[in-house]
Write a protein that holds these residues in place. Structure first.
Motif, PDB file in Angstrom:
ATOM      1  N   GLY A   1       0.729  -1.259   0.039  1.00 48.04           N
ATOM      2  CA  GLY A   1      -0.107   0.024   0.049  1.00 48.04           C
ATOM      3  C   GLY A   1       0.660   1.313   0.057  1.00 48.04           C
ATOM      4  N   VAL A   2       2.020   1.058  -0.352  1.00 51.27           N
ATOM      5  CA  VAL A   2       3.120   2.469  -0.281  1.00 51.27           C
ATOM      6  C   VAL A   2       2.927   3.057  -1.593  1.00 51.27           C
ATOM      7  N   ARG A   3       2.823   4.425  -1.702  1.00 56.34           N
ATOM      8  CA  ARG A   3       2.793   4.905  -3.090  1.00 56.34           C
ATOM      9  C   ARG A   3       4.392   5.069  -3.538  1.00 56.34           C
ATOM     10  N   ALA A   4       4.721   4.243  -4.549  1.00 59.59           N
ATOM     11  CA  ALA A   4       6.022   4.244  -4.863  1.00 59.59           C
ATOM     12  C   ALA A   4       6.116   4.045  -6.488  1.00 59.59           C
ATOM     13  N   ALA A   5       7.302   4.739  -6.990  1.00 55.32           N
ATOM     14  CA  ALA A   5       7.446   4.421  -8.402  1.00 55.32           C
ATOM     15  C   ALA A   5       8.862   4.537  -8.863  1.00 55.32           C
ATOM     16  N   THR A   6       9.304   4.482 -10.040  1.00 54.20           N
ATOM     17  CA  THR A   6      10.746   4.477 -10.659  1.00 54.20           C
ATOM     18  C   THR A   6      10.919   5.006 -11.677  1.00 54.20           C
ATOM     19  N   LEU A   7      12.019   5.659 -11.698  1.00 50.51           N
ATOM     20  CA  LEU A   7      12.434   6.563 -12.841  1.00 50.51           C
ATOM     21  C   LEU A   7      13.809   6.321 -13.462  1.00 50.51           C
ATOM     22  N   ASN A   8      13.879   5.675 -14.406  1.00 48.04           N
ATOM     23  CA  ASN A   8      15.102   5.203 -14.947  1.00 48.04           C
ATOM     24  C   ASN A   8      14.979   5.311 -16.526  1.00 48.04           C
ATOM     25  N   SER A   9      16.228   4.860 -17.213  1.00 49.12           N
ATOM     26  CA  SER A   9      16.159   4.699 -18.529  1.00 49.12           C
ATOM     27  C   SER A   9      15.317   3.853 -19.383  1.00 49.12           C
TER      28      SER A   9
ATOM     29  N   ALA B   1       8.743   3.493 -18.758  1.00 49.29           N
ATOM     30  CA  ALA B   1       8.002   3.837 -19.772  1.00 49.29           C
ATOM     31  C   ALA B   1       7.025   5.080 -19.450  1.00 49.29           C
ATOM     32  N   ASP B   2       6.838   5.244 -18.319  1.00 51.79           N
ATOM     33  CA  ASP B   2       5.757   6.089 -17.847  1.00 51.79           C
ATOM     34  C   ASP B   2       6.551   7.323 -17.387  1.00 51.79           C
ATOM     35  N   GLY B   3       7.407   7.818 -17.762  1.00 53.85           N
ATOM     36  CA  GLY B   3       8.230   8.958 -17.256  1.00 53.85           C
ATOM     37  C   GLY B   3       7.707  10.309 -16.774  1.00 53.85           C
ATOM     38  N   GLU B   4       6.586  10.694 -17.850  1.00 58.30           N
ATOM     39  CA  GLU B   4       6.080  11.904 -17.927  1.00 58.30           C
ATOM     40  C   GLU B   4       4.842  11.434 -16.499  1.00 58.30           C
ATOM     41  N   THR B   5       4.219  10.619 -16.606  1.00 59.62           N
ATOM     42  CA  THR B   5       3.491  10.249 -15.248  1.00 59.62           C
ATOM     43  C   THR B   5       3.891  10.358 -13.990  1.00 59.62           C
TER      44      THR B   5
END
Length: 597
Positions: free
Chosen positions: A79-87, A90-94
């Motif tokens: 239930g943790v709001r987590a995301a990843t941003l790497n090369s 595919a959802d970088g803008e989001t």
């Protein structure tokens, strides 16, 4: 919420371990920390818990895309709001919009993306809870996996004043620890060292004689378990994988020569499987957050003792028994020495790499406790014996091999310093083979002088003399020649002891006899059927959710369910590893299985 509230409600645990709570309290209070903790000791909680207490988004900088994805998947499951941003995201803008709008608790970001101009501006305009630098040994030139871009992280951190930074790694000797703190602008007094011991891992080392047979014998003792086999080259990776496939073992190769899509598919299959063997070069495994890897087998020497510690640390992250098996030969020593000599580093760098290699050789050659040798390297003060390595479980017998070593070195010299150990043993054992007769070595003074030892002993002695640099090997043809350390042995100034295999083997905590399908911890006979049913339901739920089985619940949690047999959601909530989100999502399914059992 307090740290204990977060630990229990979100992650389903009742108590912190080791220095976790003190580190968490420091970060919550805004203090910087360098945390040196062994794999499996819960480093991630040291920043995940503060991230859910401090206002803003926590940034986790990691060079490992696989780790980011695994961590985010596990966090979303609780239930943790987590995301990843790497090369590869595919959802970088989001993700950028979610961060800007304060909708993320944790954002995992690669150092390259973190250091981009646009991200730096966004971070300065966003409330940042903390900055966690994972795999922090990458910041040090003395670390085993130095990454130049990590050197630029301090300016990024300095541009966010008042934001605490926490650097974490499992692998750092004293020199590396000091360098990490200096490079990231963290005071030397802010280093927390919790030790390096992984008591659940059994360390075993064997000389290489028939690699295929040795690997298949090992896997025969670890059937239906997930594990990693590290090979020194791409070709060796493919060959070993071919052996395993022919033997009916579920195996996949992983190396840089494969198409990226194939590598990703193999990795995903391995993470989701409970019984697959991944055969890989060292390109695989860093940051794989798979807790149920039951063994790591090295089919050759790793490049350093730090690399060995890091790679073996991928076994037994769940705390259940695991095995680290290493199979090596003298050609591995020659390969490493050639690599160091041909590297682009200056003399100081080469000297440091040689020191690290020698520490690894000392670990391989010791007749004492291997864990003690390993931990002493990192500055720990271990006991004399651990009771969970091959030498402790089966103490080797020592044979005075000084005269045998002189015979072997003489044979190398008398035959022209160009032949491998196979031909040399034939000469020493007095065998009139076609090759011996061709080179007239039956006329050599060393012919037949080694009949008092068998072939395996001569091979073992050769490995030891190569490790000592008394013998050197032609990397292309495998011929042996006298090395710089041979003279004092020939002159009788140095005594040589040869380790003999013990007469019988006692099994340890992580041995094949005690390492069951459930990971090594016993399940009571009356609970085994229920445990198996819980595992089957876990597989079904994991497949439906498209996550690895361990994301649903670890084996340890299922064992406790089978033992306690909870009847209500309230009872189930008290089982270690069952947090609020998992209780709500999967609790009823498991209660139904328990009710039927």
């Amino acid at each position: 919420m307090t740290p204990h509230d977060v630990l229990h409600r979100v992650f389903g645990h009742s108590e912190f371990r080791g220095p976790q709570l003190s580190i968490i309290d420091d970060v919550i209070a805004g203090r910087d920390v360098v945390a040196i903790m062994p794999t499996g000791a819960g480093k991630s909680l040291c920043y995940q818990v503060p991230a859910l207490i401090r206002p803003g988004t926590a940034l986790v900088i990691s060079p490992l895309i696989a780790l980011m994805e695994d961590q985010v998947r596990a966090l979303k499951a609780v239930g943790v709001r987590a995301a990843t941003l790497n090369s590869q995201a595919a959802d970088g803008e989001t993700v950028w919009r979610a961060m800007r709008d304060g909708e993320l608790d944790l954002l995992y970001v690669s150092p390259e993306r973190a250091l981009s101009e646009g991200f730096g501006v966004l971070a300065q305009r966003t409330e940042i809870a903390l900055i966690a630098i994972d795999e922090a040994h990458c910041v040090s030139q003395w670390g085993h996996d130095f990454r130049p871009e990590y050197r630029r992280l301090r300016p990024f951190c300095d541009a966010l004043p008042g934001v605490p930074r926490i650097a974490l790694t499992a692998t750092a000797d004293r020199e590396t620890r000091v360098d990490i703190a200096r490079q990231l602008g963290i005071g030397d007094d802010r280093v927390v060292l919790s030790g390096f011991d992984r008591p659940n891992i059994r360390y075993d080392v064997a000389g290489r004689d028939n690699l295929k047979r040795q690997i298949l014998d090992f896997l025969g003792r670890h059937r239906d378990q997930a594990g990693i086999i590290y090979a020194p080259t791409r070709a060796a990776t493919e060959k070993i994988c071919e052996w395993l496939t022919e033997a009916g073992i579920n195996a996949r190769p992983y190396h840089a020569g494969l198409e990226p899509g194939t590598r990703s598919r193999h990795q995903a299959d391995f993470v989701k499987s409970e019984s697959m063997v991944m055969v890989a070069t060292i390109a695989f495994g860093m940051g794989i957050d798979k807790p149920d890897v039951r063994f790591v087998l090295h089919a050759g020497m790793p490049k350093s003792i730090e690399a060995y510690y890091q790679e073996t640390g991928r076994a037994g992250r769940d705390g259940d028994p695991a095995v680290a098996q290493l199979i090596w030969g003298g050609e591995d020593v020659a390969r490493l020495r050639g690599f160091i000599a041909g590297s682009d580093g200056d003399e100081a760098r080469k000297a440091d790499e040689t020191r690290r290699m020698n520490a690894l050789i000392a670990f391989l050659e010791t007749s004492g406790c291997r864990r003690r040798e390993l931990l002493r390297y990192f500055g720990d003060v271990p006991p004399q014996a651990c009771g969970n390595c091959d030498n402790c479980l089966n103490p080797p017998q020592l044979l005075d091999a000084t005269e045998a070593a002189r015979k072997l070195l003489s044979a190398v010299y008398r035959t022209g310093q160009r032949f491998g150990i196979g031909h040399l043993t034939e000469v020493l054992l007095g065998k009139t083979t076609e090759k011996v007769l061709k080179f007239r070595h039956e006329q050599a003074s060393v012919f037949g002088i080694g009949k008092d030892m068998h072939v395996d002993q001569w091979r073992s002695l050769t490995r030891q003399l190569e490790a000592m640099d008394a013998l050197t090997r032609d990397p292309e043809h495998g011929g042996l020649a006298l090395g710089p350390a041979s003279r004092p042995i020939l002159k009788g100034e140095v005594a040589i002891q040869l380790k003999q295999a013990p007469p019988q083997r006692r099994e340890g905590r992580s041995s094949s006899s005690s390492t069951r399908r459930d990971g090594g911890n016993d399940v009571a006979a009356g609970d085994q059927a229920l445990f198996d049913a819980l595992r089957q339901r876990r597989r079904e739920l994991a497949a439906a959710a498209e996550v690895p089985p361990y994301v649903v619940f670890h084996d340890a949690t299922l064992r406790e369910m089978a033992r306690q047999r909870p009847r209500t959601l309230g009872d189930l909530a008290r089982v270690p590893g069952v947090g609020a989100s998992k209780l709500e999502r999967w609790g009823p399914d498991f209660l139904r299985v328990i009710a039927r059992g």
